[in-house]
Design a protein around this motif. Structure first.
Motif, mmCIF file in Angstrom:
data_model
loop_
_atom_site.group_PDB
_atom_site.id
_atom_site.type_symbol
_atom_site.label_atom_id
_atom_site.label_comp_id
_atom_site.label_asym_id
_atom_site.label_seq_id
_atom_site.Cartn_x
_atom_site.Cartn_y
_atom_site.Cartn_z
ATOM 1 N N SER A 20 1.182 -1.227 0.380
ATOM 2 C CA SER A 20 -0.062 0.096 -0.182
ATOM 3 C C SER A 20 0.730 1.308 -0.126
ATOM 4 N N ASP B 235 0.922 -6.141 4.927
ATOM 5 C CA ASP B 235 -0.059 -6.229 3.631
ATOM 6 C C ASP B 235 -1.613 -7.511 4.293
ATOM 7 N N GLU C 190 -3.415 -5.254 6.846
ATOM 8 C CA GLU C 190 -4.148 -4.429 6.903
ATOM 9 C C GLU C 190 -5.796 -4.457 5.901
ATOM 10 N N LYS C 191 -4.993 -5.918 5.083
ATOM 11 C CA LYS C 191 -6.836 -6.206 4.344
ATOM 12 C C LYS C 191 -7.700 -6.695 5.186
#
Ligand SMILES: Cc1cc2nc3c(=O)[nH]c(=O)nc-3n(C[C@H](O)[C@H](O)[C@H](O)COP(=O)(O)OP(=O)(O)OC[C@H]3O[C@@H](n4cnc5c(N)ncnc54)[C@H](O)[C@@H]3O)c2cc1C
Length: 239
Positions: free
Chosen positions: A65, A133, A136-137
């Motif tokens: 991101s 990652d 965050e998801k």
């Protein structure tokens, strides 16, 4: 798509006896689209003849991101070109050319298996990117990160990874020292020994292993002897 980028070093810090973290900002507001686990190739100058450039591969440690500022970590190999460059030469404000992204050591997210990440030394770098990652998801699958280094002097990112694990109940962080001091109270031994002692059932796991080729080879052999499906095992050797 693989492109070439001019970047500027905006941060460099020695984290322990043999590891440096640094951040590169892409010029002109450019961004790099990459998948966690991928790497880039730097043009690395020789300390003794800076106009002499040679390519070296480095995994991206930051989350996909963050597309304009990328984090890297290099561990020192005695007398190595990039090792000497980051130790003796690299400073904030320097320009570095890189190209990328490269690599297929990326998460296979299309199954429901738990993640087991095993990294030794700088082999933990792609897992930092993958973990950031996944968190965050808000991927709720269980993640076990095994991080093996020789001793206390070679530990980096401990506080950061412990803090992430304390905030996210699906993340478990296992720091393993192969040659700890007598006062060490955590896990000790090589990851090849600690992983099977900690995880006894690999049936619903996807395993990702990264680090020096000897460790990767040994673990692969062990996992195949457990009759795991080879599709569950993903390997990256840092040559
Ligand atoms: C996909 C991938 C991702 C990677 N990601 C990372 C990462 O995130 N972080 C990281 O730290 N590393 C990573 N690596 C490893 C990295 O690319 C370099 O191999 C590593 O940093 C050593 O590079 P160097 O230039 O310092 O050493 P090199 O100059 O390549 O030398 C390596 C060693 O060989 C010795 N040597 C060199 N030339 C000779 C010679 N002629 N005779 C005898 N000995 C010699 C050196 O003294 C040194 O000890 C990655 C590798 C791959 C393949």
């Amino acid at each position: 798509m693989v492109s070439s980028y001019t970047t500027t070093c905006i941060y460099k810090e020695r984290l322990c006896s043999n590891a440096w973290e640094f951040k590169l900002k892409l010029e002109d507001g450019k961004s790099l689209d990459f998948i966690s686990g991928q790497f880039v190739i730097f043009d690395v100058p020789s300390v003794d003849a800076p106009e002499d450039l040679q390519p070296r591969a480095y995994s991206i440690a930051s989350s996909p991101s963050e597309k304009n500022e990328l984090t890297f970590l290099i561990t020192y190999k005695e007398g190595g070109r990039a090792s000497r460059w980051v130790d003796e030469m690299l400073k904030v404000g320097d320009q570095i050319t890189m190209k990328g992204p490269f690599g297929a050591f990326t998460l296979k997210e299309d199954d429901d298996k738990d993640y087991v990440f095993i990294g030794t030394g700088s082999g933990v770098v792609p897992f930092r990117s993958m973990i950031l990652d996944l968190l965050e998801k808000e991927d709720s699958r269980k993640i076990d990160l095994f991080f093996g280094v020789r001793n206390e002097e070679r530990v980096f990112w401990k506080e950061e990874l412990e803090e992430l694990a304390s905030k996210h109940s699906n993340l478990n962080f296992h720091l393993c020292l192969s040659q700890p001091s007598e006062s060490w109270v955590g896990l000790s031994g090589r990851v090849n020994k600690v992983v099977p002692e900690t995880i006894t059932d690999f049936s619903n796991t996807s395993l990702y292993v990264c680090g020096n080729p000897e460790m990767v080879k040994d673990l692969k052999q062990y996992l195949l002897e457990l009759k795991l499906n080879p599709e569950q095992i993903h390997l990256e050797g840092y040559v």
